[in-house]
Design a protein around this motif. Structure first.
Motif, mmCIF file in Angstrom:
data_model
loop_
_atom_site.group_PDB
_atom_site.id
_atom_site.type_symbol
_atom_site.label_atom_id
_atom_site.label_comp_id
_atom_site.label_asym_id
_atom_site.label_seq_id
_atom_site.Cartn_x
_atom_site.Cartn_y
_atom_site.Cartn_z
ATOM 1 N N GLU A 267 0.786 4.254 -2.744
ATOM 2 C CA GLU A 267 0.290 5.656 -2.060
ATOM 3 C C GLU A 267 1.208 6.473 -2.706
ATOM 4 O OE1 GLU A 267 -2.538 6.928 -0.627
ATOM 5 O OE2 GLU A 267 -3.331 4.956 -1.270
ATOM 6 N N LEU B 292 0.825 -1.289 0.015
ATOM 7 C CA LEU B 292 -0.002 0.162 -0.001
ATOM 8 C C LEU B 292 0.838 1.205 0.202
ATOM 9 C CD1 LEU B 292 -2.614 -0.888 2.594
ATOM 10 C CD2 LEU B 292 -3.106 -0.516 0.034
ATOM 11 N N THR C 95 -13.192 3.316 -4.241
ATOM 12 C CA THR C 95 -12.634 2.485 -5.443
ATOM 13 C C THR C 95 -13.496 1.403 -5.689
ATOM 14 O OG1 THR C 95 -11.377 1.053 -4.135
ATOM 15 C CG2 THR C 95 -10.037 3.021 -4.846
ATOM 16 N N VAL D 260 -7.624 -3.108 -4.390
ATOM 17 C CA VAL D 260 -6.287 -2.759 -4.766
ATOM 18 C C VAL D 260 -5.474 -3.118 -5.598
ATOM 19 C CG1 VAL D 260 -4.333 -1.866 -3.451
ATOM 20 C CG2 VAL D 260 -6.375 -1.894 -2.090
ATOM 21 N N LEU E 136 -8.220 2.679 -11.404
ATOM 22 C CA LEU E 136 -9.619 3.234 -10.716
ATOM 23 C C LEU E 136 -10.408 3.055 -11.887
ATOM 24 C CD1 LEU E 136 -8.166 6.391 -8.679
ATOM 25 C CD2 LEU E 136 -9.035 4.159 -7.775
ATOM 26 N N GLU F 40 -0.817 2.299 -11.769
ATOM 27 C CA GLU F 40 -1.685 1.396 -12.383
ATOM 28 C C GLU F 40 -1.139 0.602 -13.188
ATOM 29 O OE1 GLU F 40 -5.089 3.789 -13.716
ATOM 30 O OE2 GLU F 40 -5.382 4.653 -11.949
ATOM 31 N N SER G 151 -11.822 1.827 -0.106
ATOM 32 C CA SER G 151 -10.798 2.597 -0.809
ATOM 33 C C SER G 151 -9.631 1.783 -1.075
ATOM 34 C CB SER G 151 -10.317 3.720 0.306
ATOM 35 O OG SER G 151 -9.582 3.305 1.396
ATOM 36 N N ARG G 152 -8.376 2.451 -1.408
ATOM 37 C CA ARG G 152 -7.281 1.761 -1.804
ATOM 38 C C ARG G 152 -6.672 0.954 -0.483
ATOM 39 N NH1 ARG G 152 -5.284 1.403 -6.488
ATOM 40 N NH2 ARG G 152 -5.645 3.072 -8.190
ATOM 41 N N VAL H 195 -1.176 -3.642 -9.755
ATOM 42 C CA VAL H 195 -1.917 -2.420 -9.171
ATOM 43 C C VAL H 195 -3.183 -2.167 -9.989
ATOM 44 C CG1 VAL H 195 -1.882 -0.190 -8.596
ATOM 45 C CG2 VAL H 195 0.004 -1.414 -8.297
#
Length: 234
Positions: free
Chosen positions: A18, A14, A172, A57, A71, A24, A208-209, A68
């Motif tokens: 971040e 994570l 997400t 995620v 979105l 992605e 969320s992620r 990854v």
């Protein structure tokens, strides 16, 4: 120790997402690579990757690897809209009655929904959203305090929980369960309905992620609410 290693692996992945070190569609380390890197069992590495895949995620392609996730645009049956905006868009007056806002211990159902241990502290809120002064929705929400630590400090007469969570933990992924129910006595009072009136209940989990952010139970009186969707073939 296995739990500590599992948490370390998730945080390792994570943090790199971040900071945009991994972006992605970038490939993340395999189970074998993570096993070597963290000196843990392959089962521990697999669990960390699987939970990140389940929360949206990461994406896994069989025989290729784990990447990854991008979105995705909202294209599910139920679009996630702010109820205050829905009411205002109809030209009607919106108001809200906050009933509860507190810290509780997670039951089995709530812990499973949020991916936490049973008995873990979770934030809990109950609000009644009104249209033209009449109850339209009872929102009962359980929030992961690790991801949204200031939830209990908010004034939800100024912004809805949906608005706040969208700002601090961008969505997400969301999953819904929709069913017809008969309201218990307390719910009848909150919705100002008779015992014979059926209700529409939507159970919603949002990610969320970082993981599962909240689990909400949204209940509407059947005579005042309808569920619509659109399917567009592109």
């Amino acid at each position: 120790m296995a739990q500590a290693k599992f948490a370390q692996i998730k945080q390792f992945i994570l943090s790199r997402i971040e900071t945009r070190e991994w972006q992605e569609n970038d490939r993340v380390p395999s189970e074998n690579q993570l096993t070597d890197l963290f000196a843990c069992s392959r089962m521990t590495a697999r669990r960390a990757l699987t939970e990140l895949v389940d929360s949206g995620v990461l994406e896994r392609t069989q025989g290729v690897g784990t990447f990854v996730a991008g979105l995705k645009s909202q294209s599910s049956l139920l679009a996630i809209r702010n109820i205050a905006d829905e009411i205002k868009d109809r030209g009607h007056g919106y108001s809200v009655k906050p009933l509860e806002l507190k810290l509780i211990d997670a039951s089995v159902a709530e812990a499973n929904a949020l991916g936490l241990e049973v008995g873990s502290p979770v934030f809990y809120s109950v609000l009644v959203h009104c249209e033209q002064g009449l109850p339209l929705q009872v929102e009962e929400r359980f929030v992961n305090p690790k991801l949204v630590p200031k939830y209990l400090e908010q004034d939800f007469t100024i912004q809805t929980p949906h608005e706040y969570l969208s700002a601090v933990a961008p969505l997400t992924e969301a999953r819904h369960t929709v069913e017809a129910i008969m309201a218990h006595e307390q719910l009848q009072q909150r919705l100002a309905i008779e015992a014979t009136e059926p209700c529409l209940q939507i159970l919603r989990r949002t990610w969320s992620r970082q993981g599962v952010v909240s689990f909400a139970r949204l209940v509407h009186p059947g005579s005042k609410f309808k569920l619509t969707s659109a399917l567009v073939n592109k």
